[in-house]
Enzyme design. Structure first.
Site, mmCIF file in Angstrom:
data_model
loop_
_atom_site.group_PDB
_atom_site.id
_atom_site.type_symbol
_atom_site.label_atom_id
_atom_site.label_comp_id
_atom_site.label_asym_id
_atom_site.label_seq_id
_atom_site.Cartn_x
_atom_site.Cartn_y
_atom_site.Cartn_z
ATOM 1 N N ASP A 479 -10.576 -4.544 -1.416
ATOM 2 C CA ASP A 479 -9.723 -5.122 -0.379
ATOM 3 C C ASP A 479 -8.630 -5.998 -0.992
ATOM 4 O O ASP A 479 -8.688 -6.362 -2.168
ATOM 5 C CB ASP A 479 -10.607 -5.951 0.567
ATOM 6 N N ASP A 549 -7.258 -1.686 10.162
ATOM 7 C CA ASP A 549 -8.327 -2.514 10.724
ATOM 8 C C ASP A 549 -8.532 -2.220 12.197
ATOM 9 O O ASP A 549 -9.525 -2.638 12.782
ATOM 10 C CB ASP A 549 -7.998 -4.003 10.543
HETATM 11 C C1 GLA Z 1 -10.270 -7.094 5.733
HETATM 12 C C2 GLA Z 1 -10.678 -5.636 5.828
HETATM 13 C C3 GLA Z 1 -11.873 -5.507 6.741
HETATM 14 C C4 GLA Z 1 -13.004 -6.354 6.199
HETATM 15 C C5 GLA Z 1 -12.564 -7.790 6.039
HETATM 16 C C6 GLA Z 1 -13.601 -8.613 5.314
HETATM 17 O O1 GLA Z 1 -9.784 -7.556 6.931
HETATM 18 O O2 GLA Z 1 -9.619 -4.867 6.254
HETATM 19 O O3 GLA Z 1 -12.276 -4.167 6.855
HETATM 20 O O4 GLA Z 1 -13.436 -5.826 4.963
HETATM 21 O O5 GLA Z 1 -11.355 -7.884 5.285
HETATM 22 O O6 GLA Z 1 -13.201 -9.936 5.133
#
Ligand code: GLA
Length: 744
Positions: A479, A549
């Site tokens: 990420d 997301d």
């Molecule tokens: C980001 C990612 C999510 C999740 C969060 C965790 O927003 O896109 O899928 O992994 O971080 O903090």
């Protein structure tokens, strides 16, 4: 396929059965473009296509004549300041303050195959007969520098790959303040520009406009390719459809700051440039040093937008993605993020995993919150060791329990970031990107580690490798949740601060490369708050990316549809999540959520299966069975967009297996409509001579139909309820239908 050089006219012609790219050495030794498009005859001199009109306010190169003005010529890699007033491809600042350059032809070299780019992502070949490469060395005497333009044409793909390399042979340092990866001057401007823009949770939405005199551009100066714009742009002739018309695609194989720009000049010449965004870019090229630009791709289609997308899809998934997972179907996964957020312990995770295993899910992914003091957004990033309060037996203990269930195990990392509340920051406060005497901005209470410094990358590598070597880990979700501000590195002198954005992304690539080499079996999925770094550069390291997301089905139809213009289905992570949806509180049927997520190569679930009703569990069982059956065609089939969710209430797409024996057709209706007309969906890509059995997921049989019938007369997709009084089993809003075609 090949590259022809005509000695007499000094003309290069790159060609395969479908496309031609023609340019020549101009009278002044620089390179001029003559043609790009559908294949035209080889062994023919096209020099008369060079522009020589007299223009009263132009500046001319040769004394006493009015026939050669760089401002009016179509060039291959133009510079500013010697008659060309348009935005250039290159700018080099010299010790005396001048930015004037004159790179002229020295030599060229044509060879079979395609070289890799050191430290950078790039498309490749598996055997030398797949492509031919031309390297042209140009030289500027005054600054004693070489500029090497590299062009590769593929034999069976409508693709030209380009990059540029600079070598300083002189004694003075040079500052490259602009170095695009490609420039292409097209002779007219009768194109629609199609970009893929958005924001967090609504990435890659197509936006079109007709080119006009002046500049239109997309770019990112955030340190990542971004949610807002994407390093992929299309130029298409007006009236081009999904199936008809001429289209040119530009893909930048890079994950940092970028710009793709079209400048239409006063005579309607369109100059397209693709490269690292020049804002804040200043690369000091010391004597003896080399600077290599990233790769940029030009793709071409005379069979509409679907044709262009199919070329991009095949290229990216077959000759950009690497490693074990390139050709393999990806495991169906469950991710605990939306199920638990930071609220979990080992037993709770195992419970979720067990339920998932019982449904047939193959990979359990532990998301954020497993390490150090990470109980929320404010602490722990940078400290990559297990939180023993949540996971008393460490990652190894949890991984062993998950493995015992017969599942694969995956883990979330955010390697590029640090919280101030962490051991890493306390020990190395100077390791974050920040400008001296200035307040550093935060994003999600985190700071960006200075990946332009090899020792920082080393430290993160050491921590990650320890975790990966200490437990059996099959998958990593990588990420990256904020962009870079106050860019500056304590490790570099003042005159190299313009290198930091690029050095940062080189550091990211180097960490990926080291981990891939040491752990070649791991499947990487990239992520940046969803789709904030969904680009071709990342796909070289991570074969799939978390698309967004936003996991709401109605939004996902649009995001995946938009993403499909440039990127293959196999690259899209697509999960079924709970309703009401956590991003926008909308409820959509479980069937629709599944049907849309099937069209991503990284299919999975982002919810706690323990919380579903028995009826929902049954649906999930069927979905997982179907995902496993269909993943082969999703990952390797030919994808067609049929109807656009941005402009229609009903959207449709389909995918056909390479042998055309199987196809899946998805029809999605946003809002239900009453007393609707008789409806047909015209299919594509089938075998006209084959008979297909048409069924709907869930069992209904619609009989046998010819490929010719389904493509020309259409698949009947009328709702049973059209014109009827609503019954109880009526489909509501956000409904979807998935048709399965099998040749008999
Ligand atoms: C980001 C990612 C999510 C999740 C969060 C965790 O927003 O896109 O899928 O992994 O971080 O903090």
């Amino acid at each position: 396929m090949g590259i022809e050089f005509l000695e007499k006219s000094h003309q290069f012609h790159l060609y395969n059965d479908e496309i031609s790219y023609v340019f020549h050495i101009m009278r002044n030794g620089q390179l001029g473009n003559l043609y790009f498009g559908k294949r035209i005859a080889t062994n023919h001199d096209y020099t008369d296509r060079e522009e020589h009109s007299y223009r009263p306010v132009s500046a001319y190169t040769y004394d006493h004549e009015y026939s050669f003005s760089l401002g009016d010529l179509r060039q291959e890699y133009p510079a500013y300041g010697t008659g060309d007033f348009r935005d250039p491809a290159v700018e080099i600042k010299q010790e005396n303050g001048s930015t004037i350059t004159n790179f002229t032809y020295q030599k060229h070299h044509i060879f079979a195959g395609k070289p890799r780019l050191d430290g950078l992502p790039a498309t490749y070949v598996e055997s030398n007969d797949e492509a031919t490469t031309l390297e042209i060395t140009l030289h500027d005497d005054v600054i004693a520098a070489d500029m090497v333009l590299t062009y590769t044409i593929y034999a069976d793909r409508n693709v030209i790959a380009r990059n540029v390399r600079f070598v300083n042979h002189g004694e003075q340092p040079l500052h490259i303040t602009k170095a695009m990866s490609l420039a292409l001057d097209l002779p007219d401007s009768n194109y629609d520009w199609l970009q893929f823009s958005g924001a967090w949770a609504r990435e890659r939405q197509p936006k079109a406009r007709h080119l006009q005199q002046g500049i239109q551009a997309v770019g990112s100066t955030r340190g990542a390719s971004s949610h807002m714009q994407n390093p992929f742009v299309i130029l298409k002739r007006p009236n081009t459809t999904e199936d008809l018309g001429t289209v040119i695609g530009f893909t930048f194989v890079y994950s940092g700051n970028f710009r793709i720009q079209a400048e239409v000049d006063t005579y309607d010449v369109t100059r397209l440039t693709v490269g690292i965004h020049p804002q804040n870019f200043d690369w000091k090229l010391n004597p003896g040093a080399v600077f290599q630009t990233p790769e940029a791709l030009i793709t071409f289609s005379h069979t509409g937008l679907n044709g262009l997308s199919q070329t991009n899809h095949a290229l990216l998934r077959e000759r950009l993605v690497r490693g074990k997972w390139r050709d393999r179907n990806r495991p169906v996964l469950i991710n605990n993020w939306e199920a638990t957020y930071f609220n979990f312990d080992e037993d709770k995770l195992v419970q979720i995993a067990k339920k998932a295993r019982d449904r047939g899910i193959e990979l359990f992914v532990l998301d954020d919150g497993w390490f150090s003091t990470r109980n929320g957004e404010t602490s722990g990033l940078g400290d990559w060791w297990a939180n023993r309060n949540r996971l008393p037996n460490g990652i190894k203990g949890l991984a062993t329990r998950v493995k015992k269930l017969g599942m694969k195990f995956g883990l979330w990392f955010e390697p590029e970031m640090v919280n101030k509340d962490s051991e890493l920051y306390r020990n190395h406060p100077d390791w974050i990107i920040q400008t001296p005497h200035r307040h550093p901005s935060h994003g999600r209470q985190q700071y960006v580690l200075d990946f332009s410094r090899p020792e920082v990358v080393d430290a993160i590598y050491t921590m990650m490798a320890k975790i990966l070597a200490g437990a059996d880990i099959d998958y990593i979700k990588w990420d990256m949740n904020r962009n870079i501000t106050e860019v500056y590195s304590a490790a570099y002198p003042a005159d190299q601060q313009g290198e930091i954005f690029h050095r940062y992304i080189l550091g990211v690539y180097s960490l990926y490369e080291r981990l891939i080499k040491r752990f070649p079996d791991i499947l990487f999925e990239s992520c940046a708050s969803g789709g904030g770094r969904f680009d071709a550069g990342m796909l070289y390291y991570a074969p799939q990316a978390w698309t967004s997301d936003c996991s709401d089905a109605a939004e996902r139809v649009k995001i995946q549809y938009g993403t499909s213009y440039g990127y293959p289905l196999s690259s899209m992570g697509a999960h079924v999540s709970i309703t009401p949806n956590h991003q926008l509180n909308r409820s959509t049927p479980l069937k629709t959520r599944g049907d849309i997520a099937f069209f991503g190569g990284g299919f999975g679930y982002e919810l706690d299966l323990n919380k579903l009703t028995p009826a929902e569990q049954k649906t999930v069982n069927a979905q997982i069975r179907f995902a496993k059956q269909s993943r082969e065609i999703i990952n390797h089939g030919t994808f067609y967009r049929l109807q656009d969710p941005f402009t229609h209430n009903i959207a449709a797409w389909m995918v056909v297996s390479p042998d055309k024996r199987h196809a899946l057709v998805e029809v999605y209706k946003m809002l239900n409509d009453v007393n609707a007309p008789f409806r047909l969906t015209y299919l594509r890509g089938l075998d006209s001579n084959a008979q297909y059995r048409v069924t709907e997921e869930g069992g209904q049989d619609y009989g046998s139909h010819g490929g010719d019938e389904l493509m020309n007369a259409g698949l009947i997709t009328t709702d049973e309820q059209a014109g009827q009084v609503a019954t109880e089993d009526i489909k509501g809003d956000f409904s979807s239908r998935l048709f399965i075609l099998s040749a008999e």
